[in-house]
Design a protein around this motif. Sequence first.
Motif, PDB file in Angstrom:
ATOM      1  N   GLU A  37     -60.019   2.024 132.935  1.00 17.38           N
ATOM      2  CA  GLU A  37     -60.915   1.790 134.068  1.00 17.38           C
ATOM      3  C   GLU A  37     -61.224   0.307 134.210  1.00 17.38           C
ATOM      4  N   LYS A  38     -61.391  -0.130 135.445  1.00 13.97           N
ATOM      5  CA  LYS A  38     -61.877  -1.486 135.721  1.00 13.97           C
ATOM      6  C   LYS A  38     -63.328  -1.335 136.140  1.00 13.97           C
ATOM      7  N   TYR A  44     -63.443  -3.985 131.426  1.00 15.77           N
ATOM      8  CA  TYR A  44     -62.519  -2.866 131.427  1.00 15.77           C
ATOM      9  C   TYR A  44     -62.926  -1.874 130.345  1.00 15.77           C
TER      10      TYR A  44
END
Length: 155
Positions: A37-38, A44
């Motif tokens: 995920e960002k 992250y």
Amino acid sequence: MRTFDFTPLYRSTVGFDRLFDMLDSGIRSDWPPYDIEKLGDDQYRISMAVAGFAADEIELTQQGNSLLVSGAKAQAEDRADAFLHRGIANRNFKQSFSLADHVKVTDASLENGLLSISLTREVPEQLKPRRIAIGTEAKPAGEPRQIGQDLKSAA
């Protein structure tokens, strides 16, 4: 998962060892499943489903731009006769991630069978873009001089 055997290519090429190593490592296993995920511009998170593993059975190692996550179950006595169905994977794993420059692991936690690894990109101040002011100082009007003319007139 489909695997490729590069052995015939090793015999007919010279100096491409790193290329084949990259191809071999680029073939990623499907287990354990993970998400990337960002969370922000420089934040992250990698989440891995590692049900059945304890925190002391999982090892995180960052070396340069590579993050290695490995899990090894402690050998327990085989109780195959006690299980009617075995659906929780108990096999060891190694998962490698290539990180961008200046990305560091900041935190890791294991909760409810989910390993969460927090990453942050920390670009050093000297590598960040900086704005340079343009001077507006007026130059005095006069004759153009050649370089070194001042030295001749002073002598």
